[in-house]
Design an enzyme around this catalytic site. Structure first.
Site, short mmCIF file in Angstrom:
data_model
loop_
_atom_site.label_atom_id
_atom_site.label_comp_id
_atom_site.label_asym_id
_atom_site.label_seq_id
_atom_site.Cartn_x
_atom_site.Cartn_y
_atom_site.Cartn_z
N ARG A 132 -3.27 -0.59 5.46
CA ARG A 132 -3.89 -1.66 4.67
C ARG A 132 -2.99 -2.88 4.47
O ARG A 132 -3.41 -4.01 4.74
CB ARG A 132 -4.34 -1.11 3.31
CG ARG A 132 -5.46 -0.09 3.44
CD ARG A 132 -5.65 0.69 2.14
NE ARG A 132 -4.49 1.54 1.87
CZ ARG A 132 -4.32 2.27 0.78
NH1 ARG A 132 -5.21 2.21 -0.19
NH2 ARG A 132 -3.24 3.02 0.63
N CYS B 279 0.87 -1.19 0.00
CA CYS B 279 0.00 0.00 0.00
C CYS B 279 0.90 1.23 0.00
O CYS B 279 2.09 1.12 -0.32
CB CYS B 279 -0.98 -0.02 1.17
SG CYS B 279 -0.23 0.03 2.80
N ASP C 283 -8.38 4.01 1.47
CA ASP C 283 -7.33 4.29 2.44
C ASP C 283 -7.96 4.81 3.73
O ASP C 283 -8.57 5.88 3.73
CB ASP C 283 -6.40 5.34 1.83
CG ASP C 283 -5.18 5.56 2.68
OD1 ASP C 283 -5.18 5.17 3.87
OD2 ASP C 283 -4.21 6.13 2.16
#
Ligand code: 4NP
Length: 156
Positions: free
Chosen positions: A14, A8, A125
């Site tokens: 994440r 990420c 996000d």
């Protein structure tokens, strides 16, 4: 041995969840000897840091401990050491393709949610907006699909 790198932007929200969930699925199926799993970030802003407290908390609530993880940036060496680079969103995938050596097959740089049966293609996000529970569910669906595809030798 199949090596999978979850990627990420910051490697704190994440991709640490993706690493932890994928490792848990692999272990639950008795496949530990078959897979190497790690995660990294496109950016280095958070290098050396623990996962975000929101990711630590949602992981703990689902029975996964990711507190052994520390953020690190993606390196050129990752393209030789990993078979699959699995991006959490399209921007991350584009950045990986930009970094990739010319002979690295683009088909080995994939979106995690291309392996999920439905839903968005990008994992949102949660760094600014939260929503770690929903993010967890998306990543879990993607990880289940990815492992099924790899085990079927059919990650098309
Ligand atoms: P991640 O989330 O890419 O899921 O780890 C982010 C973490 C940090 C930042 C952005 C996204 N940041 O801008 O510092």
């Amino acid at each position: 041995m199949t090596a999978v790198l979850m990627v990420c932007l910051g490697n704190i929200c994440r991709s640490p969840l993706a690493e932890g969930i994928f490792k848990q699925l692999v272990a639950a199926r008795g496949l530990d000897a078959e897979y190497r799993v790690d995660s990294a970030g496109i950016a280095d802003h958070h290098a050396g840091e623990l996962p975000h407290r929101g990711s630590l908390a949602v992981a703990a609530s689902r029975g996964i401990d990711i507190s052994d993880q520390r953020s690190r940036q993606v390196t050129r060496a990752d393209f030789t050491q990993f078979d699959w680079l699995i991006a959490m969103d399209t921007s991350n995938r584009n950045a990986l393709l930009h970094m990739a050596p010319p002979d690295f097959p683009a088909a080995r740089v994939r979106l995690l949610l291309d392996f999920a049966p439905y839903g968005p293609r990008d994992v949102p996000d949660p760094y600014y907006t939260g929503g770690f529970d929903a993010v967890y569910d998306l990543i879990e669906a993607g990880c289940e699909g990815l492992l099924a595809a790899l085990e079927a030798k059919d990650p098309a």
